[in-house]
Scaffold this motif. Structure first.
Motif, PDB file in Angstrom:
ATOM      1  N   TRP A 250       6.572  37.756   7.562  1.00 18.36           N
ATOM      2  CA  TRP A 250       5.985  38.288   8.792  1.00 18.36           C
ATOM      3  C   TRP A 250       5.793  39.788   8.702  1.00 18.36           C
ATOM      4  O   TRP A 250       4.837  40.331   9.244  1.00 18.36           O
ATOM      5  N   GLU A 251       6.670  40.461   7.982  1.00 17.10           N
ATOM      6  CA  GLU A 251       6.492  41.905   7.842  1.00 17.10           C
ATOM      7  C   GLU A 251       5.265  42.205   6.980  1.00 17.10           C
ATOM      8  O   GLU A 251       4.498  43.122   7.271  1.00 17.10           O
ATOM      9  N   ILE A 252       5.097  41.395   5.949  1.00 17.69           N
ATOM     10  CA  ILE A 252       3.903  41.557   5.110  1.00 17.69           C
ATOM     11  C   ILE A 252       2.647  41.297   5.944  1.00 17.69           C
ATOM     12  O   ILE A 252       1.664  42.034   5.875  1.00 17.69           O
ATOM     13  N   PHE A 253       2.747  40.271   6.777  1.00 20.24           N
ATOM     14  CA  PHE A 253       1.620  39.913   7.638  1.00 20.24           C
ATOM     15  C   PHE A 253       1.271  41.076   8.569  1.00 20.24           C
ATOM     16  O   PHE A 253       0.101  41.413   8.760  1.00 20.24           O
ATOM     17  N   ILE A 254       2.302  41.704   9.109  1.00 21.73           N
ATOM     18  CA  ILE A 254       2.045  42.822  10.029  1.00 21.73           C
ATOM     19  C   ILE A 254       1.459  44.006   9.279  1.00 21.73           C
ATOM     20  O   ILE A 254       0.560  44.700   9.783  1.00 21.73           O
ATOM     21  N   SER A 255       1.920  44.244   8.058  1.00 25.87           N
ATOM     22  CA  SER A 255       1.349  45.373   7.318  1.00 25.87           C
ATOM     23  C   SER A 255      -0.125  45.107   7.015  1.00 25.87           C
ATOM     24  O   SER A 255      -0.932  46.030   6.975  1.00 25.87           O
ATOM     25  N   THR A 293       7.179  46.992  14.616  1.00 20.20           N
ATOM     26  CA  THR A 293       6.862  46.948  13.188  1.00 20.20           C
ATOM     27  C   THR A 293       5.438  47.402  12.936  1.00 20.20           C
ATOM     28  O   THR A 293       5.167  48.155  11.995  1.00 20.20           O
ATOM     29  N   LEU A 294       4.554  46.967  13.805  1.00 21.51           N
ATOM     30  CA  LEU A 294       3.151  47.342  13.657  1.00 21.51           C
ATOM     31  C   LEU A 294       3.005  48.856  13.764  1.00 21.51           C
ATOM     32  O   LEU A 294       2.314  49.496  12.957  1.00 21.51           O
ATOM     33  N   ALA A 295       3.670  49.450  14.743  1.00 28.21           N
ATOM     34  CA  ALA A 295       3.581  50.896  14.928  1.00 28.21           C
ATOM     35  C   ALA A 295       4.083  51.615  13.677  1.00 28.21           C
ATOM     36  O   ALA A 295       3.447  52.565  13.195  1.00 28.21           O
ATOM     37  N   PHE A 296       5.183  51.162  13.117  1.00 28.90           N
ATOM     38  CA  PHE A 296       5.728  51.846  11.947  1.00 28.90           C
ATOM     39  C   PHE A 296       4.856  51.640  10.718  1.00 28.90           C
ATOM     40  O   PHE A 296       4.732  52.536   9.884  1.00 28.90           O
ATOM     41  N   GLU A 297       4.250  50.469  10.631  1.00 34.90           N
ATOM     42  CA  GLU A 297       3.321  50.242   9.515  1.00 34.90           C
ATOM     43  C   GLU A 297       2.118  51.173   9.649  1.00 34.90           C
ATOM     44  O   GLU A 297       1.618  51.702   8.654  1.00 34.90           O
ATOM     45  N   LEU A 298       1.655  51.354  10.906  1.00 34.62           N
ATOM     46  CA  LEU A 298       0.510  52.235  11.127  1.00 34.62           C
ATOM     47  C   LEU A 298       0.868  53.672  10.758  1.00 34.62           C
ATOM     48  O   LEU A 298       0.054  54.400  10.188  1.00 34.62           O
ATOM     49  N   LEU A 299       2.087  54.068  11.085  1.00 41.62           N
ATOM     50  CA  LEU A 299       2.507  55.434  10.790  1.00 41.62           C
ATOM     51  C   LEU A 299       2.368  55.739   9.300  1.00 41.62           C
ATOM     52  O   LEU A 299       2.040  56.849   8.906  1.00 41.62           O
ATOM     53  N   VAL A 311       3.100  56.933  18.090  1.00 42.19           N
ATOM     54  CA  VAL A 311       4.450  56.689  18.607  1.00 42.19           C
ATOM     55  C   VAL A 311       4.436  56.679  20.126  1.00 42.19           C
ATOM     56  O   VAL A 311       5.053  55.830  20.775  1.00 42.19           O
ATOM     57  N   HIS A 312       3.649  57.624  20.676  1.00 41.39           N
ATOM     58  CA  HIS A 312       3.564  57.691  22.131  1.00 41.39           C
ATOM     59  C   HIS A 312       3.055  56.366  22.714  1.00 41.39           C
ATOM     60  O   HIS A 312       3.661  55.807  23.627  1.00 41.39           O
ATOM     61  N   TRP A 313       1.953  55.872  22.145  1.00 39.30           N
ATOM     62  CA  TRP A 313       1.367  54.654  22.715  1.00 39.30           C
ATOM     63  C   TRP A 313       2.247  53.444  22.427  1.00 39.30           C
ATOM     64  O   TRP A 313       2.317  52.519  23.250  1.00 39.30           O
ATOM     65  N   ALA A 314       2.926  53.450  21.302  1.00 45.11           N
ATOM     66  CA  ALA A 314       3.840  52.343  21.016  1.00 45.11           C
ATOM     67  C   ALA A 314       4.941  52.298  22.062  1.00 45.11           C
ATOM     68  O   ALA A 314       5.257  51.228  22.605  1.00 45.11           O
ATOM     69  N   ALA A 315       5.473  53.463  22.376  1.00 45.73           N
ATOM     70  CA  ALA A 315       6.541  53.504  23.387  1.00 45.73           C
ATOM     71  C   ALA A 315       5.997  53.095  24.746  1.00 45.73           C
ATOM     72  O   ALA A 315       6.622  52.330  25.490  1.00 45.73           O
TER      73      ALA A 315
END
Lengths: 349, 739
Positions: A250-255, A293-299, A311-315
């Motif tokens: 699932w983490e791979i999928f999100i990345s 996870t998606l937010a961190f992958e985007l970062l 980060v702002h929009w994720a929060a």
């Protein structure tokens, strides 16, 4: 065959491998006559549950390890039948009231009261009180928590509660003040590395410190995850230095989702992302985990100057997610926002 | 009490009544069991009870029937003689306008007054109790007109009741139903009456008439009852009657009888109405196979006022009842069930939880037990919406009779108007006609301006929002102030809002929102599913999705008791946010496909996966870890197990080391299933929403995914935790599926 994570789980306070101060405190608590209500909190995979079991063992001896699982049936006022699995020994009872969702108040009222109103059966028990362990206490509704508060006061003589949760912020203040708070911090990389190497030794294979630390890092200092990863890597045979640590599907999928967001920003792409998010949710991945996870992958994928905004929009949407009921709306809104912001940034260059 | 009167039997629940009717059965001969004689033999108390009962049942029987109001009203009067006369006059017949008129002439002034008041109150009750059309009228400000109209001193004709009653079809020619349909029903009835018990045991026990409201289901039966000469024993839910009885001091204290559930009463009714027939056989002393119709009047049992079968336990009882009817020995009395199926059902809010509210839906599957749905003994005939041409004919007939020119039936686009205004609901059309007769205006032209139209279909409502069509209507700027206002508004409108004062919406959001066929939460879901294909710019999509998100946030902050209201706001946010979005594609969208929300299939899948994961975990984890396992399992344990199982395939392990050595193939398969992520092709097939197919159907939703056929009702239970003893059961099911 059980997993290593269960096979090598320490059962007594002495055997715990880190947070020695805490273990000593708990041991002392268990020996005192006035054992308080406890509230264990800390990130997942930190060892809360292991410590709770060890405390129970300290309180009652090996008898608590004789467990049985049974299904309790509750009937709601609207005549719906609820089933709840309860794990119990002669001395304690463990349950997860959030399994029944909004009806958890009934469980708290009926089941816990039932237990609280009966005396300890075993005359030779070290303590007169019984213990109820409540998992995922932070998922309890407000009503349930209020009901719990009354129960805690009323049946103090023959009942102790041990609550287990990730964060105390969702536990109402009256309960927090009635419990002794026990923080179980995530183990350090070194702690985890040591545990991994001990397990490797018992399984009689070699594990270099570097690989162990790599796994610990990849597991986000989550010991359970680290042990699972170790076992998976062992099965794969990828335990040499430089081998990739197995990532979850699932983490791979999100990345992949993150990559597709950065690649193209159109409503059509958003539609595809929605389909993928549905796929994740249908595999019981919690929505907040997806968002995070998606937010961190985007970062990882965007320029540094865009990171604060993501980060702002994720929060922001994480907050919405917690309030709202239709998770997909909020995840999609987050993705749309990120796409929009990302596109604007690309245009301005 | 079984009271045979005028071709109709009514059923009440008082004990004396039972005794009375039993006595009646015993004493009257077979031949004299016609309406008049049974009436003549009744005593005063019976009359009184019945009168109250009739008034009471008027409230709940008015939907879908052409029941003569006149008759009821007269019977309410204290004076027994006109009542009996009226009864005689109506014997074995449908509403006869001439008869009731004649009767009015003879009725005493006192009777008239009471008549008027009863009709008045009944009309008011209808206004409250009847379904959408009246509600729509009230909602749109018609109510005032109606009240006024009713409280005015009325002419003779107006006291008669609704036109639906007065001008109910009396012959097949008047019936606004396609001839083929009528013949189909008639054929079935004839077949049911004439079948010999020994040979056709398998045929024609129950007839189920389905269709939207106002399509002539009941009217067909009533017309045929005259044509084919049979009596109708009709069931009415007695709820109100018992209350009224009690109010009048009838029977004194509440007896247990009052508390008998409606479904139980209904069952007794069915049994007794069959037994009633059976008594006659005994009298004849003939063999059962001889058609009893030759002697007495033929009879059918009609259940139109269905018990509340949306409740699961009542539905089960009802199904058991139907089983009884189907399997009982043939009595010569066929059972006819009539159910109005609304085009679109009240929706659930599609919440993240699996639980759903029971829906107010009727279809073959809820009325008839699943296992009997295809049984030859139960015949289903569906009625379609009344075709515009047929409806025009029917309306013309009434216009001719009333001499009120309400509709311009000659107008070229009249048919189209009929279609959009009434959606094939003749009753609604006739009601509208009656309501508008006083205004001397054309009903259709006025109602369409005032938004008195019925609800939109889901498909059209979605289309109206998604296409957000605007019209060119240059607004005359009267004064400088309004011009200033426009300028001011222009400068202060956020850039994402489309501010086009000269191009108002063809269908304003308000109008659409008022006429939604489903509840707001469900509509929001549909809108969410479809809006993205109509936005061609990601900024627009971001704005609109933000509205959805904000709306959902609001819904949940109000607490559950306010969700209905806040759902409305959430929907409003979404609709307006979308429609006024400046980033909507400016060009024509062309035809785009609309889809049903994927959310449901996702939730079903999620639930199934959860169960599977539990089963797997209970196999591999020690008991102690089980209670808290689920939260971590989906993201940690299961994915890692999946990695291990994949690695094991390529590199078999030593059995002692192999964690999967005790796993069955089914379990391995389940593990793969719950941990494999596939990128499904988009758009997905099979979930299209079309004009013809815009019924929100749970069963249909369930069938979109062959892997999880279980109906929603089984999902209503909370997450199951399989016992360690029956670990394999869910997995074996999966195994079967994989084969």
């Amino acid at each position: 065959m059980s997993l290593w994570v269960d096979k090598y789980r320490p059962t007594t306070l002495e055997k715990l491998s880190y947070h020695d101060d805490l273990s000593a405190h708990l041991k002392q608590l268990a020996s005192l006559p006035d054992f308080p209500h406890l509230l264990f909190y800390g990130p997942s995979g930190a060892g809360k549950k292991t410590r709770i079991v060890a405390v129970l063992r300290e309180l009652y001896g090996a008898g608590v390890e004789k467990l049985k699982i049974d299904q309790r049936i509750f009937v709601t006022p609207s005549n719906r039948k609820l089933e709840l699995n309860v794990v119990s020994s002669n001395y304690h009872l463990e349950l997860n009231p959030s399994d029944v969702g909004m009806y958890d108040r009934m469980v708290v009222q009926e089941l816990i009261k039932d237990v609280a109103q009966t005396q300890q059966v075993d005359a030779n028990a070290k303590h007169r009180f019984k213990v109820i362990v409540i998992n995922e206490a932070d998922a309890l509704t407000r009503d349930a928590q209020s009901a719990l508060r009354r129960t805690m006061e009323k049946y103090m003589s023959n009942l102790r509660l041990i609550l287990c949760c990730n964060t105390t912020s969702k536990i109402i203040a009256p309960i927090r003040s009635r419990c002794l708070l026990v923080r179980v911090a995530a183990p350090s990389i070194e702690d985890i590395s040591a545990v991994l190497r001990t397990v490797a030794k018992k399984e009689s294979f070699k594990l270099s410190t570097q690989v162990a630390e790599n796994i610990a890092e990849q597991a986000d200092r989550n010991l359970r995850k680290a042990l699972l990863m170790l076992e998976a890597a062992k099965v794969q045979g990828n335990l040499n230095e430089g081998d990739a640590v197995p990532g979850t599907d699932w983490e791979i999928f999100i990345s992949q989702i993150a990559a597709s967001i950065v690649e193209q920003q159109t409503p059509h792409r958003l539609l595809e992302v929605r389909g993928k998010v549905y796929e994740l949710l249908s595999h019981c991945i919690p929505a907040d985990m997806v968002l995070k996870t998606l937010a961190f992958e985007l970062l990882k994928l965007v320029r540094p100057e865009m990171r604060p905004e993501i980060v702002h929009w994720a929060a922001f949407y994480e907050h919405r997610l917690k309030n709202g009921s239709k998770q997909i709306f909020h995840i999609e809104a987050f993705v749309a926002k990120v796409m929009s912001v990302y596109k604007k940034m690309l245009m301005s260059q | 009490m079984l009271e045979v009167r005028g071709g109709k039997s009514r059923w009440t629940d008082s004990e004396e009544e039972d005794a009375g009717s039993a006595r009646q059965k015993r004493t009257t001969s077979r031949k004299s069991l016609t309406a008049q004689s049974s009436h003549d033999s009744e005593d005063n108390r019976l009359d009184k009870v019945r009168d109250t009962f009739i008034v009471a049942t008027d409230m709940d029987s008015d939907d879908g029937e052409f029941v003569p109001t006149k008759r009821r009203a007269v019977r309410k009067a204290d004076n027994p003689s006109p009542r009996k006369k009226s009864v005689r006059r109506n014997t074995g017949s449908q509403i006869k306008k001439s008869a009731s008129k004649q009767n009015k002439g003879k009725a005493s002034p006192k009777t008239k007054v009471i008549n008027a008041s009863v009709i008045l109150s009944q009309k008011r009750l209808e206004t409250f109790f009847d379904s959408s059309q009246e509600a729509a009228l009230i909602a749109n400000g018609f109510a005032d007109d109606v009240w006024e109209d009713l409280s005015l001193p009325q002419t003779q004709e107006e006291q008669e009741g609704t036109w639906n009653d007065i001008f109910a079809p009396k012959s097949e020619a008047d019936l606004a139903v396609h001839k083929r349909k009528v013949n189909e029903v008639a054929d079935w009835l004839v077949g049911a009456f004439n079948m010999s018990a020994s040979r056709d045991r398998m045929k024609s026990r129950i007839l189920l008439l389905l269709g939207p409201t106002g399509t002539g289901k009941t009217a067909t039966i009533r017309v045929l009852s005259q044509q084919l000469q049979f009596d109708i024993a009709e069931w009415f839910n007695p709820a109100q009657s018992s209350i009224l009885n009690n109010k009048q001091g009838e029977g004194g204290a509440w007896s247990d009888e009052h508390y008998a559930s409606i479904i139980d009463k209904c069952r007794t009714f069915l049994q007794r109405s069959n037994r009633f027939r059976g008594l006659q056989f005994a009298d004849e002393g003939s063999s059962i196979s001889s058609p009893p119709q030759l002697d007495g009047r033929r009879k059918i049992v009609l259940i139109e006022d269905l018990p509340n079968i949306t409740n699961i336990s009542i539905r089960q009882k009802f199904h058991a009842m139907i089983h009884d009817v189907v399997n009982s020995p043939y009595t010569g009395v066929p059972l006819i069930l009539i159910a109005s199926i609304a085009g679109v059902r009240d929706g659930s809010d599609g919440d993240a939880t699996i639980e759903r509210r029971p829906r107010d839906d009727f279809d073959v599957r809820t009325i008839v037990p699943k296992e009997l749905a295809l049984d030859p003994r139960i015949k289903t005939i569906s009625f379609n919406e009344v075709a515009p041409t047929i409806m025009r004919k029917a309306l013309e007939r009434i216009q001719k009779l009333t001499k009120v020119q309400c509709f311009d039936t000659k107008s070229p686009n009249f048919l189209a108007q009929l279609e959009t205004e009434f959606h094939g609901d003749l009753r609604l059309a006739v009601n509208t006609m009656q309501f508008w007769r006083s205004s001397k205006k054309s009903a259709i032209n006025n109602s369409s301006n005032d938004g008195a139209s019925t609800t939109l279909t889901l498909f059209h409502a979605l289309g109206k929002v998604l296409y957000a069509k605007r019209i060119d209507r240059p607004i005359a700027v009267h004064a400088t102030t309004s011009q200033n206002f426009v300028d001011l508004a222009k400068t202060h409108t956020p850039e994402w809002i489309e501010f086009r004062p000269n191009n108002p919406f063809k269908d304003p959001p308000d109008t659409i929102m008022q006429n939604l066929p489903v509840d707001h939460a469900l509509f929001t879901l549909f809108l969410h599913q479809n809006y993205l294909t109509f936005v061609d710019d990601i900024d627009g999509a971001a704005t609109v999705s933000e509205w959805f998100s904000l709306g959902d946030d609001l819904v949940s902050t109000g607490g559950w008791e306010r969700t209905v209201l806040s759902n409305l706001y959430a929907c409003d946010f979404a609709v307006r946010g979308y429609m006024s979005n400046s980033r909507l594609a400016k060009v024509s969208h062309g035809m785009k496909q609309l889809r049903k929300p994927e959310l449901w299939s996702m939730q079903r899948q999620q639930h199934q996966n959860k169960l599977d994961m539990h089963a797997l975990l209970s196999h591999i984890l020690p008991i102690g870890s089980l209670a808290s396992a689920h939260g971590n399992a989906c993201v940690e344990t299961i994915p890692m197990l999946s990695i291990m199982s994949k690695a094991r395939k390529s590199k078999p392990l030593h059995a002692a080391r192999d964690i999967f050595s005790t796993w069955s193939p089914g379990q391995m398969h389940a593990l793969q299933k719950v941990s494999t992520y596939t990128t499904l092709p988009y758009p997905r097939q099979g979930d299209l929403l079309t004009e013809k197919n815009d019924v929100v159907d749970e069963e249909e939703m369930a069938s979109t995914n062959p892997a999880s056929i279980p109906p929603i009702s089984t999902l209503v239970q909370p997450v199951e935790h399989p016992d360690r003893t029956d670990i394999d059961s869910p997995l074996e099911a999966i195994e079967d599926f994989s084969d």
